[in-house]
Scaffold this active site. Structure first.
Site, PDB file in Angstrom:
ATOM      1  CG  ASP A  41      -1.749   1.047   1.027  1.00 32.66           C
ATOM      2  OD1 ASP A  41      -1.789   1.834   0.412  1.00 32.66           O
ATOM      3  OD2 ASP A  41      -3.641   0.418   2.024  1.00 32.66           O
ATOM      4  CB  THR A  82      -6.408   2.390  -0.605  1.00 28.54           C
ATOM      5  OG1 THR A  82      -5.537   2.767   0.523  1.00 28.54           O
ATOM      6  CG2 THR A  82      -6.596   0.659  -0.082  1.00 28.54           C
ATOM      7  NE  ARG A 157      -8.910   1.583   1.991  1.00 26.23           N
ATOM      8  CZ  ARG A 157      -9.523   2.043   2.910  1.00 26.23           C
ATOM      9  NH1 ARG A 157     -10.464   2.030   3.352  1.00 26.23           N
ATOM     10  NH2 ARG A 157      -8.120   3.098   3.081  1.00 26.23           N
ATOM     11  CG  ASP A 299      -1.638   3.689   2.775  1.00 26.28           C
ATOM     12  OD1 ASP A 299      -1.522   4.694   1.905  1.00 26.28           O
ATOM     13  OD2 ASP A 299      -2.227   4.168   3.378  1.00 26.28           O
ATOM     14  CG  HIS A 303      -1.480   8.392   4.444  1.00 24.56           C
ATOM     15  ND1 HIS A 303      -2.030   9.494   3.480  1.00 24.56           N
ATOM     16  CD2 HIS A 303      -2.028   8.056   4.403  1.00 24.56           C
ATOM     17  CE1 HIS A 303      -2.720   9.168   2.615  1.00 24.56           C
ATOM     18  NE2 HIS A 303      -2.885   7.804   2.599  1.00 24.56           N
ATOM     19  CG  HIS A 347      -2.280   4.661  -3.620  1.00 21.22           C
ATOM     20  ND1 HIS A 347      -1.333   5.289  -2.722  1.00 21.22           N
ATOM     21  CD2 HIS A 347      -3.243   3.745  -3.235  1.00 21.22           C
ATOM     22  CE1 HIS A 347      -1.871   4.886  -1.861  1.00 21.22           C
ATOM     23  NE2 HIS A 347      -2.670   4.104  -1.581  1.00 21.22           N
ATOM     24  CG  HIS A 480      -2.315   8.524  -1.731  1.00 22.84           C
ATOM     25  ND1 HIS A 480      -3.169   7.721  -2.059  1.00 22.84           N
ATOM     26  CD2 HIS A 480      -2.175   7.828  -0.790  1.00 22.84           C
ATOM     27  CE1 HIS A 480      -4.163   7.131  -1.394  1.00 22.84           C
ATOM     28  NE2 HIS A 480      -3.019   7.294  -0.111  1.00 22.84           N
TER      29      HIS A 480
HETATM   30 ZN   LIG Z   1      -3.634   2.704  -0.470  1.00 24.59          ZN
END
Ligand SMILES: [Zn+2]
Length: 540
Positions: A41, A82, A157, A299, A303, A347, A480
């Protein structure tokens, strides 16, 4: 008379190189015992090379040396987020077709935001909102259900979308308990092996560790200083610096909620993947199984701290070790060359705007919060007072379409008024009235990226594109979602069964992964596929 404009282009954005060597026979070449899909991620392609010298020999380096590397793989739509990313990798198509247009989006019928994996029928989490089949679905169909398919991730997810519509299981982390869980959508949401795994309370023991740098911190020369003003600070810390004593920090940071924002979120993901392999006897017979893993901590940390941080470098050096142990496990228990592995990302990510500005580079923070009011005020001036805007989110504006109908206004004209206004704002490069998609076809440029990400029933009325480097965010950390290279350029690595070592810089799209796997396995393509098999991979 309405003017209809068509743009014809000879070349689509992603083409295979016709000059590649091809296999001399079209005879079937069998199937591997296992396909392993790994999504990291928020991983940028450049991380493979930036951190290369610090990696060990058995993780990323081994995949890159023994496998095939596509150095020029991109997302081909906006928004690069995501849920759309995971869906696109596995469906071989884009949000325009699979319908996963964001992590959440405004639902016009429900008049509220819904989550991408929110199942409003069963009232649980499921892949119901994903409108196309996945490569995992097609494998199930091809083997009359004999293939085992499992999805695993910290994020719901990240597990649910890759595993497809009818897997043997999808399991994700529950932040309240530190356990992995599933939902009633699945036939067997709580298998015995999962109960045993949860009984080991790994999250609890991992949160008693201290997160220090894997190597001496002075060796992190690929990253900026540990202490900057652009990083999130955990509750209970003075500054965003190593070491992170998790035993001390956990109580102040919602306990189990802290784990995903440490590298140990990836550790527990690897442990669960191996437990699932054992529990479900995956890769143990001649029918091809599929294990879909998504590593989320990259991820969360990305972030919070940004791509130039020591924290991000450290999570990748540690992920390298996770991959090494995973590959060693597959070699031993499935067999070298008996499994096909691919690795990519959902991503990539933008630089932290403040850090960019400090280096005289263009970037910025766009204030999205008061946009709804501003648009309402502007439309109030032009067409009269009213609640013209239902919602703003995912860089899209959802207009109050029933009010527009009631006032007998033309939707496209109101969209254009909003687009004209937004287009004048600092930080916005393009604001696009979505109804133009009805009359125009866009095959290249920013409009094409928006078009492939636009779903007629679900997307908004006006689509915004920020200038390069701009994000709608607070000053610390990053985000993103754009169609620029820093968000679209991701790794694409192939390793194992029938994969010969090699490298290519031909441009490929993320939607090529699904059909490439279909081609390698000789099964049907995911039903919404827009990509193509990657010639260098399938015939090398
Ligand atoms: Zn992601």
């Amino acid at each position: 008379m309405r003017k209809i404009i068509f743009f014809f282009v000879l070349l689509v954005a992603c083409t295979s190189n016709p000059n590649q060597p091809v296999r001399t026979s079209a005879e079937p070449s069998g199937r591997p015992k296992l396909v392993v899909g790994i999504i990291v991620d928020q991983m940028r392609h450049e991380y493979l090379y930036r951190y290369y010298d610090k990696f060990g020999n058995d993780g990323f380096k081994r995949i890159m040396k023994e496998g095939f590397v596509n150095k020029n793989t991109h997302y081909n739509y906006i928004p690069t987020k995501t849920a759309p990313g995971h869906a696109s990798v596995y469906t071989g198509t884009t949000p325009a077709v699979h319908g996963i247009i964001g992590n959440s989006w405004y639902d016009r019928k429900l008049k509220r935001d819904i989550e991408n994996v929110e199942d409003t029928v069963l009232k649980c989490l499921s892949p119901r909102n994903m409108l196309a089949t996945t490569i995992t679905d097609e494998l199930k169909i091809a083997t009359q259900g004999r293939s085992k398919v499992i999805g695993i991730s910290i994020k719901d997810r990240g597990a649910i979308l890759p595993a497809g519509h009818n897997p043997d299981g999808a399991f994700w982390y529950e932040e309240e308990t530190g356990n992995f869980t599933s939902s009633k959508y699945y036939n067997n949401p709580s298998p015995e092996w999962l109960k045993k795994f949860n009984d080991k309370h790994y999250a609890d023991s991992l949160l008693n560790l201290t997160w220090n740098t894997l190597l001496p911190i002075a060796e992190y020369t690929e990253s900026g200083p540990d202490d900057t003003n652009y990083e999130e600070i955990f509750e209970g810390k003075e500054r965003p610096v190593f070491p992170y004593n998790l035993a001390e920090l956990r109580s102040k940071n919602d306990n189990f909620e802290l784990l995903p924002t440490t590298p140990f979120g990836n550790t527990i993901t690897t442990l669960l993947a191996i437990a699932a392999m054992e529990g479900e006897k995956i890769g143990q017979d001649e029918v091809t199984d599929f294990l879909a893993i998504s590593y989320s901590s990259t991820d969360k940390i990305g972030h919070a701290f940004g791509p130039q941080s020591v924290e991000v470098e450290d999570v990748y050096l540690r992920l390298d070790q996770e991959l090494a142990s995973l590959i060693a496990y597959f070699d031993k228990n499935v067999g070298k060359g008996e499994y096909l592995l691919f690795l990519t990302a959902d991503h990539a990510t933008a630089e932290v705007p403040g850090l960019m500005n400090d280096q005289k580079m263009p970037a910025g923070l766009f204030p999205e919060d008061d946009l709804k009011d501003k648009i309402n005020t502007q439309l109030g001036r032009l067409i009269g007072k009213g609640n013209w805007v239902d919602a703003v989110g995912n860089e899209q504006v959802f207009l109050n379409q029933s009010l527009i109908q009631e006032k007998k206004l033309e939707l496209v004209k109101v969209q254009q008024l909003v687009a004209d206004y937004l287009g004048q704002q600092e930080g916005i490069a393009i604001a696009f009235p979505a109804n133009l998609f009805k009359t125009n076809h866009y095959a290249s440029g920013t409009e094409a990226l928006l078009y492939r990400g636009y779903h007629w029933k679900r997307s908004g009325d006006i689509l915004m594109v920020y200038e390069p480097g701009w994000i709608a965010h607070e000053p610390v950390g990053t985000s993103h979602g754009s169609g620029y290279a820093y968000d679209t350029h991701v790794p694409m690595l192939w390793f194992g069964w029938k994969i010969k070592p090699g490298v290519s810089s031909n441009r490929h799209c993320i939607t090529d992964i699904g059909p490439t796997i279909s081609n390698l396995l000789d099964i049907a393509w995911p039903n919404g596929t827009r990509g193509n098999p990657i010639e260098e991979v399938v015939n090398n």
